[in-house]
Write a protein that holds these residues in place. Structure first.
Motif, PDB file in Angstrom:
ATOM      1  N   ARG A  88       7.371   5.079  -5.258  1.00 21.83           N
ATOM      2  CA  ARG A  88       7.641   5.072  -3.819  1.00 21.83           C
ATOM      3  C   ARG A  88       9.131   4.820  -3.547  1.00 21.83           C
ATOM      4  NH1 ARG A  88       6.640   1.867   0.979  1.00 21.83           N
ATOM      5  NH2 ARG A  88       5.562   3.127   2.551  1.00 21.83           N
ATOM      6  N   ALA A  97      -3.039   5.016   2.988  1.00 18.96           N
ATOM      7  CA  ALA A  97      -2.595   4.246   1.827  1.00 18.96           C
ATOM      8  C   ALA A  97      -3.389   2.945   1.722  1.00 18.96           C
ATOM      9  CB  ALA A  97      -1.102   3.948   1.935  1.00 18.96           C
ATOM     10  N   SER A 140      -5.814   7.328  -9.248  1.00 17.25           N
ATOM     11  CA  SER A 140      -6.419   6.389  -8.306  1.00 17.25           C
ATOM     12  C   SER A 140      -7.192   5.307  -9.053  1.00 17.25           C
ATOM     13  CB  SER A 140      -7.348   7.146  -7.350  1.00 17.25           C
ATOM     14  OG  SER A 140      -7.954   6.276  -6.425  1.00 17.25           O
ATOM     15  N   SER A 158       1.241   6.551  -9.133  1.00 16.90           N
ATOM     16  CA  SER A 158       1.396   7.640  -8.170  1.00 16.90           C
ATOM     17  C   SER A 158       2.178   8.760  -8.833  1.00 16.90           C
ATOM     18  CB  SER A 158       2.142   7.149  -6.930  1.00 16.90           C
ATOM     19  OG  SER A 158       3.373   6.556  -7.299  1.00 16.90           O
ATOM     20  N   THR A 198       1.637   1.542  -5.438  1.00 21.99           N
ATOM     21  CA  THR A 198       1.935   2.563  -6.453  1.00 21.99           C
ATOM     22  C   THR A 198       1.777   1.988  -7.859  1.00 21.99           C
ATOM     23  OG1 THR A 198       4.293   2.068  -6.210  1.00 21.99           O
ATOM     24  CG2 THR A 198       3.435   3.944  -4.980  1.00 21.99           C
ATOM     25  N   SER A 243       0.827  -1.213   0.000  1.00 22.81           N
ATOM     26  CA  SER A 243       0.000   0.000   0.000  1.00 22.81           C
ATOM     27  C   SER A 243       0.858   1.259   0.000  1.00 22.81           C
ATOM     28  CB  SER A 243      -0.917   0.006   1.232  1.00 22.81           C
ATOM     29  OG  SER A 243      -1.837  -1.056   1.163  1.00 22.81           O
ATOM     30  N   GLY A 244       0.552   2.149  -0.923  1.00 17.33           N
ATOM     31  CA  GLY A 244       1.294   3.401  -1.006  1.00 17.33           C
ATOM     32  C   GLY A 244       0.418   4.578  -1.388  1.00 17.33           C
ATOM     33  N   ILE A 245      -0.732   4.309  -2.038  1.00 16.61           N
ATOM     34  CA  ILE A 245      -1.620   5.373  -2.510  1.00 16.61           C
ATOM     35  C   ILE A 245      -2.978   5.265  -1.814  1.00 16.61           C
ATOM     36  CG2 ILE A 245      -2.814   6.363  -4.509  1.00 16.61           C
ATOM     37  CD1 ILE A 245      -0.743   5.142  -6.311  1.00 16.61           C
ATOM     38  N   ALA A 246      -3.449   6.378  -1.295  1.00 13.81           N
ATOM     39  CA  ALA A 246      -4.815   6.406  -0.752  1.00 13.81           C
ATOM     40  C   ALA A 246      -5.800   6.460  -1.902  1.00 13.81           C
ATOM     41  CB  ALA A 246      -4.999   7.630   0.140  1.00 13.81           C
ATOM     42  N   SER A 260       0.921   8.611   2.672  1.00 11.67           N
ATOM     43  CA  SER A 260       0.507   8.146   1.354  1.00 11.67           C
ATOM     44  C   SER A 260       1.170   8.970   0.268  1.00 11.67           C
ATOM     45  CB  SER A 260      -1.015   8.252   1.208  1.00 11.67           C
ATOM     46  OG  SER A 260      -1.424   8.009  -0.124  1.00 11.67           O
ATOM     47  N   ALA A 263       3.578  13.753  -1.646  1.00 10.89           N
ATOM     48  CA  ALA A 263       2.982  12.865  -0.642  1.00 10.89           C
ATOM     49  C   ALA A 263       2.273  13.645   0.455  1.00 10.89           C
ATOM     50  CB  ALA A 263       4.078  11.993  -0.029  1.00 10.89           C
TER      51      ALA A 263
END
Length: 354
Positions: A183, A153, A229, A179, A157, A143-146, A219, A201
């Motif tokens: 990351r 997150a 997204s 993203s 990515t 997990s890296g992106i909300a 995130s 970020a």
């Protein structure tokens, strides 16, 4: 910054990987992939990743000798179980088999589960381009992106890559994360004690941050807002759901020292044999004509040349083959320490002039 030759860095990588039990051929594949990333200017996916891979081999969180299962389900579908191997190796053998399938049927769709981080997706696109194939590659990641509107997150990515051969040694290579930035660049900034730019970020409270450590706890922002997204979700569906791998927050992070479960990263590749679609020479004539015309578009002030994706990579590679690969002091010290622990000497700094 310190400069090292391509040959020395590859030799060090191979030596370290073989020390932890990796077969020579696989160690060569991983070394080629890592140093290729450094040569092309994608340092976030280069040799700086080696220490965490070695740690995970040694603590048995990644299999150093995976039993990779390549299951061809039909003329054009390949399902791969990576047996928790390093993604570079799992993807390499998947691509090699996929090229064989695509040359027979025209198209190969490859779904991969039980893998790990595979480095720069561009490397696998280039392998296909060398065989006159078009390649589209996807991978998920921790997990890296909300999701758009969230502050925690959830998606990885989730890079998307394309490779199109051009008939010369500079293919069109498009390799981008969903993203704003990969990351890995934030991880590298944290290692080097550098701040990150505005707009990369948010922290865990959803506030913009320039602190890479706060960004890693928060995130990375999606590329293009809601559109990025949505793309991250699409990649998650292909690489996580359709492949049978983990998805979203269930993909484990190899940088998390407290984690014990396997990462179960998923990849997805689509290979297309150009010769099954059209005459290869006609394709090359057309793509070269397109790129040539693109370059003649009137330029905005301050721009000297319009370049297609892949040209910068080739330019950087030629320059670094000449001048050496530059590594920061923090990365060098980490590599030296790892080498000492495994009794593999890290090379002395050199600047190669040819």
């Amino acid at each position: 910054m310190y400069s090292y030759t391509e040959t020395d860095l590859k030799s060090f990588c191979r030596g370290v990987l073989e020390k932890v039990g990796m077969p020579k051929e696989n160690a060569k594949i991983v070394s080629e992939s890592l140093i290729k990333a450094n040569l092309e200017g994608t340092d976030s996916h280069g040799i700086s990743r080696l220490p965490v891979y070695i740690k995970r081999f040694m603590d048995k969180r990644i299999n150093v000798i995976p039993n990779i299962q390549l299951d061809q389900k039909s003329d054009s579908v390949l399902i791969v179980d990576g047996d928790n191997g390093l993604g570079h190796i799992v993807s390499y053998y998947s691509i090699v088999k996929g090229i064989e399938i695509a040359k027979h049927s025209g198209v190969a769709a490859i779904a991969i589960r039980n893998s790990n981080h595979f480095g720069a997706a561009s490397y696998f696109c280039q392998l296909a381009c060398e065989q006159d194939l078009v390649c589209i590659g996807f991978t998920n990641s921790p997990s890296g992106i909300a999701p758009w509107g969230g502050k925690s997150a959830f998606f990885g990515t989730n890079p998307i890559a394309f490779g199109f051969p051009t008939g010369d040694n500079t293919p069109v290579i498009i390799d981008l994360s969903t993203s704003v930035v990969a990351r890995g660049k934030i991880i590298l900034a944290a290692k080097q004690g550098q701040q990150i730019p505005d707009g990369w970020a948010i922290d865990r409270e959803g506030r913009p941050t320039n602190d890479p450590h706060a960004a890693l706890e928060g995130s990375v922002l999606p590329l293009g807002g809601a559109k990025g997204s949505a793309l991250a979700l699409a990649v998650e569906l292909l690489t996580g759901v359709l492949s049978g791998a983990s998805f979203g927050p269930h993909v484990k992070n190899i940088y998390n020292e407290e984690e014990t479960e396997k990462a179960n990263v998923g990849h997805f590749f689509i290979l297309m044999d150009i010769k099954k679609f059209m005459n290869l020479e006609v394709f090359y004539h057309s793509i070269q004509g397109l790129l040539k015309e693109m370059k003649t578009v009137p330029k905005v002030p301050g721009v000297n040349e319009i370049r297609y994706p892949g040209e910068r990579r080739k330019k950087d590679e030629l320059a670094r083959l000449e001048e050496g690969v530059q590594l920061s002091e923090n990365v060098v010290q980490e590599l030296i320490k790892m080498g000492e622990e495994l009794n593999v000497e890290f090379p002395r700094e050199q600047i190669l002039k040819r």
